[in-house]
Design a protein around this motif. Structure first.
Motif, PDB file in Angstrom:
ATOM      1  N   ILE A  92       0.972  -1.174   0.031  1.00  0.00           N
ATOM      2  CA  ILE A  92      -0.110   0.099   0.024  1.00  0.00           C
ATOM      3  C   ILE A  92       0.836   1.056  -0.060  1.00  0.00           C
ATOM      4  O   ILE A  92       0.580   2.299  -0.721  1.00  0.00           O
ATOM      5  N   SER A  93       1.995   1.110   0.718  1.00  0.00           N
ATOM      6  CA  SER A  93       2.927   2.308   0.667  1.00  0.00           C
ATOM      7  C   SER A  93       3.508   2.822  -0.447  1.00  0.00           C
ATOM      8  O   SER A  93       4.018   3.743  -0.591  1.00  0.00           O
ATOM      9  N   SER A  94       3.719   1.790  -1.410  1.00  0.00           N
ATOM     10  CA  SER A  94       4.411   1.879  -2.603  1.00  0.00           C
ATOM     11  C   SER A  94       3.289   2.393  -3.590  1.00  0.00           C
ATOM     12  O   SER A  94       3.542   2.871  -4.671  1.00  0.00           O
ATOM     13  N   GLU A  95       2.237   2.190  -3.443  1.00  0.00           N
ATOM     14  CA  GLU A  95       1.043   2.702  -4.155  1.00  0.00           C
ATOM     15  C   GLU A  95       0.289   4.081  -4.029  1.00  0.00           C
ATOM     16  O   GLU A  95      -0.395   4.712  -4.699  1.00  0.00           O
ATOM     17  N   VAL A  96       0.667   4.588  -2.817  1.00  0.00           N
ATOM     18  CA  VAL A  96       0.241   5.976  -2.416  1.00  0.00           C
ATOM     19  C   VAL A  96       1.159   6.872  -2.808  1.00  0.00           C
ATOM     20  O   VAL A  96       2.333   7.045  -2.377  1.00  0.00           O
ATOM     21  N   ALA A  97       0.776   7.989  -3.793  1.00  0.00           N
ATOM     22  CA  ALA A  97       1.644   9.245  -4.204  1.00  0.00           C
ATOM     23  C   ALA A  97       1.452  10.100  -3.243  1.00  0.00           C
ATOM     24  O   ALA A  97       2.738  10.942  -3.158  1.00  0.00           O
ATOM     25  N   ASP A  98       0.401  10.538  -2.817  1.00  0.00           N
ATOM     26  CA  ASP A  98       0.408  11.918  -1.807  1.00  0.00           C
ATOM     27  C   ASP A  98       1.143  11.752  -0.348  1.00  0.00           C
ATOM     28  O   ASP A  98       0.728  10.695   0.344  1.00  0.00           O
ATOM     29  N   GLN A  99       2.034  12.394  -0.024  1.00  0.00           N
ATOM     30  CA  GLN A  99       2.772  12.394   1.194  1.00  0.00           C
ATOM     31  C   GLN A  99       2.192  12.314   2.515  1.00  0.00           C
ATOM     32  O   GLN A  99       2.072  11.411   3.250  1.00  0.00           O
ATOM     33  N   GLU A 100       1.125  13.075   2.381  1.00  0.00           N
ATOM     34  CA  GLU A 100       0.394  13.239   3.681  1.00  0.00           C
ATOM     35  C   GLU A 100      -0.833  11.961   3.647  1.00  0.00           C
ATOM     36  O   GLU A 100      -1.103  11.378   4.808  1.00  0.00           O
ATOM     37  N   VAL A 101      -1.167  11.478   2.842  1.00  0.00           N
ATOM     38  CA  VAL A 101      -1.820  10.537   2.604  1.00  0.00           C
ATOM     39  C   VAL A 101      -1.080   9.206   3.058  1.00  0.00           C
ATOM     40  O   VAL A 101      -1.694   8.310   3.633  1.00  0.00           O
ATOM     41  N   LEU A 102       0.129   9.173   2.365  1.00  0.00           N
ATOM     42  CA  LEU A 102       1.100   8.127   2.699  1.00  0.00           C
ATOM     43  C   LEU A 102       1.462   8.114   4.314  1.00  0.00           C
ATOM     44  O   LEU A 102       1.257   6.865   4.755  1.00  0.00           O
ATOM     45  N   ASP A 103       1.361   9.144   4.856  1.00  0.00           N
ATOM     46  CA  ASP A 103       1.670   9.152   6.536  1.00  0.00           C
ATOM     47  C   ASP A 103       0.367   8.380   7.153  1.00  0.00           C
ATOM     48  O   ASP A 103       0.618   7.626   8.184  1.00  0.00           O
ATOM     49  N   ALA A 104      -0.796   8.790   6.580  1.00  0.00           N
ATOM     50  CA  ALA A 104      -2.135   8.148   7.199  1.00  0.00           C
ATOM     51  C   ALA A 104      -1.944   6.619   7.014  1.00  0.00           C
ATOM     52  O   ALA A 104      -2.448   5.876   7.947  1.00  0.00           O
ATOM     53  N   ALA A 105      -1.590   6.211   5.779  1.00  0.00           N
ATOM     54  CA  ALA A 105      -1.491   4.717   5.526  1.00  0.00           C
ATOM     55  C   ALA A 105      -0.542   4.099   6.283  1.00  0.00           C
ATOM     56  O   ALA A 105      -0.760   3.029   7.050  1.00  0.00           O
TER      57      ALA A 105
END
Ligand SMILES: [Fe+2]
Ligand SMILES: [Fe+2]
Length: 168
Positions: A92-105
């Protein structure tokens, strides 16, 4: 193991098997956390992961202590559950582009790990007591408390900061 024999006969065997399962899991987490620290961008999230990395090193040492106290070899058995949780986190973390969304993930993925650990340590504490190993239970309880605290800290961080930024 063998076709005609089963590895786990007694409650004690089951206790040792589960210790080996979580020993494998802690070692896998030890390798995963530095990657999560790298990927996290919010300083509080990086801090939370860094703190828990140090705690996780202690969790491994405590398990080795429990193996020693119980007279069992400190060995790992593959834990497909933690493999799946960590594989999914990395995916999942390799699929999230947005840095803020990545932090939540990343925070959510870490909480899945904490919850897995909490269920295992909760069980191990109960079994240790049942097997007359209050000494082992006390060591395992220390780790259980740290897993719960790590989970709670992530909930607070996610709700106060990460999820808000991610949703903006
Ligand atoms: Fe742990
Ligand atoms: Fe943990």
């Amino acid at each position: 193991m063998g076709l005609f024999s089963k590895d786990i006969e007694t409650m004690d065997d089951l206790f040792v098997h589960t210790l080996r399962d979580i020993y494998y899991a802690e070692k896998r987490i030890l390798k995963a956390l530095p990657k999560m620290i790298d990927k996290a961008s919010h300083p509080s999230l990086k801090n939370a992961f860094t703190t828990h990395l140090a705690e996780t090193e202690t969790h491994v040492i405590r398990l080795e202590e429990v193996f020693r106290m119980h007279g069992a070899d400190a060995k790992t058995v593959t834990c497909p559950a933690i493999d799946g949780i960590i594989d999914e986190a990395e995916e999942i973390s390799s699929e999230v582009a947005d840095q803020e969304v990545l932090d939540a993930a990343l925070a959510a993925a870490a909480q899945a790990v904490e919850h897995y650990e909490m269920t295992r340590y909760g069980t191990l504490v109960a079994w240790a007591k049942r097997l007359g190993r209050a000494d082992c239970a006390r060591v395992l309880e220390k780790t259980l408390a740290e897993e719960k605290a790590a989970d709670q800290a992530l909930t607070e961080l996610a709700e106060a900061k990460l999820n808000i930024r991610a949703a903006e």
